[in-house]
Design a protein around this motif. Sequence first.
Motif, mmCIF file in Angstrom:
data_model
loop_
_atom_site.group_PDB
_atom_site.id
_atom_site.type_symbol
_atom_site.label_atom_id
_atom_site.label_comp_id
_atom_site.label_asym_id
_atom_site.label_seq_id
_atom_site.Cartn_x
_atom_site.Cartn_y
_atom_site.Cartn_z
ATOM 1 N N SER A 122 -4.844 -5.242 7.886
ATOM 2 C CA SER A 122 -6.093 -5.914 7.503
ATOM 3 C C SER A 122 -6.973 -6.118 8.722
ATOM 4 O O SER A 122 -8.202 -5.984 8.651
ATOM 5 C CB SER A 122 -5.795 -7.260 6.863
ATOM 6 O OG SER A 122 -5.030 -7.089 5.698
ATOM 7 N N ASP A 126 -8.864 -2.913 1.194
ATOM 8 C CA ASP A 126 -7.700 -3.632 1.718
ATOM 9 C C ASP A 126 -6.761 -3.981 0.570
ATOM 10 O O ASP A 126 -6.983 -4.947 -0.149
ATOM 11 C CB ASP A 126 -8.139 -4.900 2.449
ATOM 12 C CG ASP A 126 -6.990 -5.512 3.232
ATOM 13 O OD1 ASP A 126 -5.875 -4.960 3.180
ATOM 14 O OD2 ASP A 126 -7.215 -6.541 3.897
ATOM 15 N N GLU A 127 -5.740 -3.180 0.382
ATOM 16 C CA GLU A 127 -4.772 -3.374 -0.698
ATOM 17 C C GLU A 127 -5.466 -3.702 -2.021
ATOM 18 O O GLU A 127 -5.170 -4.724 -2.636
ATOM 19 C CB GLU A 127 -3.792 -4.494 -0.341
ATOM 20 C CG GLU A 127 -3.205 -4.310 1.041
ATOM 21 C CD GLU A 127 -1.785 -4.837 1.149
ATOM 22 O OE1 GLU A 127 -1.158 -5.080 0.107
ATOM 23 O OE2 GLU A 127 -1.312 -4.982 2.279
HETATM 24 MG MG LIG Z 1 -3.210 -7.491 4.851
#
Ligand SMILES: [Mg+2]
Lengths: 289, 255
Positions: free
Chosen positions: B42, B154-155
Amino acid sequence: MPDTSATQPEETSGADSRTSNPPGPPGEVLRPVPFRGGGFAPRRIGVVGWILFTVILLLWELGSRTGVISQLTLPAPSEALTAFADLVRSGLLWRHLEASLSRLLVGWFFGALLGITVGFAIGLFSLARAGMVPLVAAIFPIPKIALLPLFIVWFGIGEESKVAVILFGTFFPTVISTYGGVDNVDRSLIRMGQSFGLRRFSIIWKIILPGALPAILSGMRISASIAIILLVAAEMIGAEFGIGAYVMQAGNLMATDQLVAGVAVLSVFGLTVSWLIGRAERYLLRWRS
Amino acid sequence: MDLKVDSLSHRYGEMPVLEDIDLHIESGQIVCVIGPSGCGKSTLLRLIGGLERPTAGRVLQLGDPPDGCLNPLTYIFQDFALLPWRTVRGNISLVLEDHGFRGRRADAIIDDVLARTKLSDFKAAYPRQLSGGMKQRVAIARALAVKPAVFLMDEPLSALDSQTRELLMDDLIGLWLRETFTAVYVTHNLNEAVRLGHKIVVLSRRPGRIREIVDIDTPLGTREIGDPALRDRQQHLWNLMREEALAADRELADA
Ligand SMILES: [Mg+2]
Ligand SMILES: Nc1ncnc2c1ncn2[C@@H]1O[C@H](COP(=O)(O)OP(=O)(O)O)[C@@H](O)[C@H]1O
């Protein structure tokens, strides 16, 4: 299926009394799992408040008529109603209301406006936070009515000093609830705004303000009550017109019926303000429900 | 527009999080970044998108963003980051208003991106009325509205259940096939990486370094769930990740 045997000791709830249940191993007692959930979810029941209110008034009236409550201690609700009717007929009610409402609205409006502005400054700027937070903490607990003599010296005996007390009194709780609300705005939403290149003003206006609004509105509820308390206190100390002045004069003359009528008007004030804020909340926070 | 990550390092206080990352993100490709949790994925994405300043190194844009691009580097977040007080339409118009798109011009864009994400019927809904998968579709629509040069994800599917994840993966592939886009896609899910990535960057445990970059040549549109070549890739990635994940897990337990 309500099962009363669930509360009985297990010896008496024999397995033969529940042959409709799926059979277990022989000799084992079958019991339903006890219910442990529910509760902690108060519902809105509108009528209960009204019923309780009416019952109290009726009991009070009854007590006064039968002499259980002495006339000297407390006048009957019907007498207070008569006093109120006199007040309406004489036309004085409107003068008192006008005086009180204008002080209340001006003081509360500017107190809340300044409070929200300063609260935002504290929530957004380190310097404002470092300077204002200790100051607010130091001044907030002072009973503002104690400052009225000082305000009279500064602003004179007229409207200004009374408005100043209300303004000052509502300013501090508004500051505290506003910056608390700004602090609690989800940082990931602010990060999102920045990542889309929103202008600083847009982030404040479209993300931080709506995010802080629930806290600001509940702060308004508190500051409105404070404003009414301070209004009456200021009017009691020195005013010709105003509900507080009316109550004070009634008290001086031991006219308890008028006093109760005045206090009832104040209570209606409080209810109206609370109702208005409730409406505002339901409209402005309709996305929450 | 390409992106070049040039010997990027980052630390929080004394703790190094990323070390010497070099990466080329080519236009039209999806670059997946995988690594054990806490390895700095991240953080890397925040550095690439300019939300944080790196301790050392830099991120460079090669070439100009395409015409009509309003926000070259655009995120799609794991937690959707939708404003709960705005409707689906309002959440998308939020990112257009500052660029001067209002009224009919905004509506044209909003209708287009909602149609592309199959959300046309939900224009007036508030986020709380939508399921997780729908919320992430709204976030994808919002990102599409600003015509990014590079998506930074991000995911994006990690908060969703596995069926919804499959559906959204299909949607993302469909979007890419109709109109190729560039993306950096962070995930800890190897299956997502081999389904979506043209290039898979494997990071080591913290401090994150590039362990290996795996290319997958099978075209996106023809990647089947049971494809043996992909299974091999996934197995290879898992072998790379396994010891890192194990070690990272121990570190967290010690801390
Ligand atoms: Mg993360
Ligand atoms: N703003 C921050 N300040 C301090 N430490 C941070 C911050 N953000 C992340 N970290 C730490 O940096 C490491 C990497 O975090 P992150 O990039 O979120 O990892 P990942 O996304 O790969 O799980 C973690 O140990 C995390 O605790």
